[in-house]
Design a protein around this motif. Structure first.
Motif, mmCIF file in Angstrom:
data_model
loop_
_atom_site.group_PDB
_atom_site.id
_atom_site.type_symbol
_atom_site.label_atom_id
_atom_site.label_comp_id
_atom_site.label_asym_id
_atom_site.label_seq_id
_atom_site.Cartn_x
_atom_site.Cartn_y
_atom_site.Cartn_z
ATOM 1 N N VAL A 1 -3.889 7.484 -7.843
ATOM 2 C CA VAL A 1 -4.095 6.118 -7.198
ATOM 3 C C VAL A 1 -5.216 6.021 -6.671
ATOM 4 O O VAL A 1 -5.985 4.782 -6.909
ATOM 5 N N GLN A 2 -5.943 7.035 -6.103
ATOM 6 C CA GLN A 2 -7.309 6.873 -5.729
ATOM 7 C C GLN A 2 -8.358 6.874 -6.542
ATOM 8 O O GLN A 2 -9.197 6.005 -6.289
ATOM 9 N N ASN A 3 -8.090 7.364 -7.682
ATOM 10 C CA ASN A 3 -9.123 7.210 -8.707
ATOM 11 C C ASN A 3 -9.139 5.665 -9.189
ATOM 12 O O ASN A 3 -10.144 5.171 -9.766
ATOM 13 N N GLY A 4 -7.802 5.185 -9.372
ATOM 14 C CA GLY A 4 -7.681 3.831 -9.740
ATOM 15 C C GLY A 4 -8.235 2.974 -9.037
ATOM 16 O O GLY A 4 -8.915 1.761 -9.296
ATOM 17 N N VAL A 5 -8.293 3.041 -7.812
ATOM 18 C CA VAL A 5 -8.820 2.398 -6.547
ATOM 19 C C VAL A 5 -10.566 2.041 -6.754
ATOM 20 O O VAL A 5 -11.142 1.269 -6.844
ATOM 21 N N LEU A 6 -10.959 3.583 -7.016
ATOM 22 C CA LEU A 6 -12.446 3.648 -7.320
ATOM 23 C C LEU A 6 -12.801 3.113 -8.720
ATOM 24 O O LEU A 6 -14.184 2.458 -8.464
ATOM 25 N N SER A 7 -12.138 2.982 -9.669
ATOM 26 C CA SER A 7 -12.578 2.521 -10.933
ATOM 27 C C SER A 7 -12.339 0.795 -10.663
ATOM 28 O O SER A 7 -13.273 0.153 -11.317
ATOM 29 N N THR B 1 5.953 2.361 -2.987
ATOM 30 C CA THR B 1 6.756 3.247 -3.220
ATOM 31 C C THR B 1 5.741 4.494 -3.814
ATOM 32 O O THR B 1 6.533 5.435 -4.121
ATOM 33 N N SER B 2 4.888 4.586 -3.968
ATOM 34 C CA SER B 2 3.778 5.607 -4.320
ATOM 35 C C SER B 2 3.703 6.794 -3.088
ATOM 36 O O SER B 2 3.773 7.694 -3.557
ATOM 37 N N GLY B 3 4.014 6.094 -1.933
ATOM 38 C CA GLY B 3 4.406 7.112 -0.815
ATOM 39 C C GLY B 3 3.114 6.973 0.076
ATOM 40 O O GLY B 3 2.045 6.491 -0.201
ATOM 41 N N ARG B 4 3.618 7.515 1.341
ATOM 42 C CA ARG B 4 2.557 7.566 2.515
ATOM 43 C C ARG B 4 0.888 8.044 1.968
ATOM 44 O O ARG B 4 -0.014 7.731 2.214
ATOM 45 N N ASP B 5 0.977 9.395 1.166
ATOM 46 C CA ASP B 5 -0.283 9.883 0.843
ATOM 47 C C ASP B 5 -0.997 9.170 -0.095
ATOM 48 O O ASP B 5 -2.266 9.292 0.174
ATOM 49 N N ALA B 6 -0.404 8.591 -1.151
ATOM 50 C CA ALA B 6 -1.136 8.000 -2.014
ATOM 51 C C ALA B 6 -1.700 6.776 -1.413
ATOM 52 O O ALA B 6 -2.941 6.395 -1.920
ATOM 53 N N LEU B 7 -0.894 6.001 -0.515
ATOM 54 C CA LEU B 7 -1.567 4.914 0.268
ATOM 55 C C LEU B 7 -2.767 5.027 1.135
ATOM 56 O O LEU B 7 -3.545 4.531 0.997
ATOM 57 N N ARG B 8 -2.929 6.328 1.842
ATOM 58 C CA ARG B 8 -3.817 6.627 2.487
ATOM 59 C C ARG B 8 -4.749 7.076 1.687
ATOM 60 O O ARG B 8 -5.995 6.845 2.001
ATOM 61 N N ARG B 9 -4.761 7.826 0.539
ATOM 62 C CA ARG B 9 -5.859 8.009 -0.282
ATOM 63 C C ARG B 9 -6.613 6.703 -0.875
ATOM 64 O O ARG B 9 -7.862 6.804 -0.922
ATOM 65 N N ALA B 10 -5.652 5.746 -1.046
ATOM 66 C CA ALA B 10 -6.190 4.365 -1.410
ATOM 67 C C ALA B 10 -7.097 3.794 -0.734
ATOM 68 O O ALA B 10 -8.213 3.301 -0.608
ATOM 69 N N VAL B 11 -6.500 3.817 0.724
ATOM 70 C CA VAL B 11 -7.396 3.363 1.881
ATOM 71 C C VAL B 11 -8.737 3.975 2.082
ATOM 72 O O VAL B 11 -9.740 3.447 2.507
ATOM 73 N N GLU B 12 -8.626 5.258 1.971
ATOM 74 C CA GLU B 12 -9.726 6.282 2.266
ATOM 75 C C GLU B 12 -10.941 5.674 1.408
ATOM 76 O O GLU B 12 -12.254 5.678 1.914
ATOM 77 N N VAL B 13 -10.817 5.251 0.200
ATOM 78 C CA VAL B 13 -11.932 4.903 -0.665
ATOM 79 C C VAL B 13 -12.171 3.204 -0.978
ATOM 80 O O VAL B 13 -13.012 2.824 -1.621
ATOM 81 N N SER B 14 -11.139 2.534 -0.224
ATOM 82 C CA SER B 14 -11.186 1.103 -0.484
ATOM 83 C C SER B 14 -12.694 0.494 -0.397
ATOM 84 O O SER B 14 -13.035 -0.519 -0.845
ATOM 85 N N ASP B 15 -13.342 0.486 0.795
ATOM 86 C CA ASP B 15 -14.591 0.151 1.211
ATOM 87 C C ASP B 15 -14.750 -1.241 0.902
ATOM 88 O O ASP B 15 -15.723 -1.639 0.070
ATOM 89 N N ASP C 1 1.355 6.204 -8.673
ATOM 90 C CA ASP C 1 1.328 7.461 -9.293
ATOM 91 C C ASP C 1 0.907 8.564 -8.299
ATOM 92 O O ASP C 1 1.003 8.170 -6.907
ATOM 93 N N ILE C 2 0.522 9.643 -8.551
ATOM 94 C CA ILE C 2 0.529 10.680 -7.606
ATOM 95 C C ILE C 2 -0.872 10.285 -6.920
ATOM 96 O O ILE C 2 -1.836 9.597 -7.226
ATOM 97 N N PRO C 3 -1.187 10.937 -5.675
ATOM 98 C CA PRO C 3 -2.241 10.586 -4.753
ATOM 99 C C PRO C 3 -3.640 10.481 -5.246
ATOM 100 O O PRO C 3 -4.259 9.206 -5.465
ATOM 101 N N SER C 4 -3.985 11.319 -6.046
ATOM 102 C CA SER C 4 -5.183 11.552 -6.649
ATOM 103 C C SER C 4 -5.547 10.395 -7.821
ATOM 104 O O SER C 4 -6.519 9.678 -7.841
#
Length: 224
Positions: free
Chosen positions: A67-73, A87-101, A62-65
């Motif tokens: 995807v990031q919210n999905g990782v947080l959940s 294939t979500s793209g570079r921005d979505a992947l980076r946003r996911a990594v930022e909150v993966s912890d 999905d869009i970066p935000s």
């Protein structure tokens, strides 16, 4: 040794029974759409309570935000792994990594149900090997922990990159491929460098699932 992941693509009662029957074994349980959408915490909580690793196979795309919210959940549910479409793209992947912890992000390359002919349907003029290599490079560059890929492409990927390799579409013996195309045997997956092998139907349809799991674990223990 490679990890064993069991795909719980079955009815809720069967899944719960198997989780309880395998208590104490070194196993990761994969929960996909079938159980997660219908049962959510009713299936994720028992897996964690019994001491197993939880693999949410939700293939975030999905869009970066979003995807990031999905990782947080997923983190709130205590997941140990979650899949994200590269294939979500570079921005979505980076946003996911930022909150993966600590939550391991697994990048999905080319689904095992797809072949080169399907890439042409998408307008992709690359071989499947070239396509998977490009996706792998992007994912790992963005900080994704591991890759979900067919055992067929694994030797090529392992020759280029250092990553945690999850191999789905693994079969025991001469089982039918059904809707998966690029499948490998358990022995081939191990030989090609899998760090985690994913089996579902081979175990779920077994006359004695616990014995089948014990046999697989015994085989895995003989491998480095």
């Amino acid at each position: 040794m490679p990890k064993l992941c069991i795909a719980l693509d079955t009815e809720y009662e069967n899944a719960l029974k198997l989780v309880k029957a395998l208590r104490g074994k070194d196993i990761t349980f994969k929960v996909g759409y079938k159980l997660f959408i219908s049962h959510h915490r009713r299936i994720t909580e028992p897996i964690k309570e019994e001491g197993f690793e939880l693999f949410l196979d939700l293939k975030l795309h999905d869009i970066p935000s979003t995807v990031q919210n999905g990782v947080l959940s997923a983190k709130e549910l205590g997941a140990d792994y979650i899949t994200v479409h590269i294939t979500s793209g570079r921005d979505a992947l980076r946003r996911a990594v930022e909150v993966s912890d600590g939550l391991k992000l697994l990048g999905v390359s080319l689904l095992t149900s797809l072949e080169e002919e399907h890439l042409k349907d998408f307008g992709v003029c690359l071989s499947k090997e070239e396509y998977v290599l490009r996706l792998a490079s992007l994912a790992l560059e963005c900080g994704i922990t591991g890759l979900v890929c067919s055992g067929k492409e694994l030797p090529l990927l392992k020759s280029r990159f250092n990553f945690f390799a999850v191999v789905p579409g693994v079969r025991l013996g001469q089982e039918e491929r059904e809707d998966q195309r690029r499948v490998v045997s358990l022995e081939e997956a191990i030989r090609n460098g899998a760090d985690m092998v994913v089996l579902g139907r081979s175990i779920l349809r077994s006359q004695d699932p616990v014995k089948t799991v014990e046999d697989i674990l015994a085989l895995l223990q003989t491998r480095p």
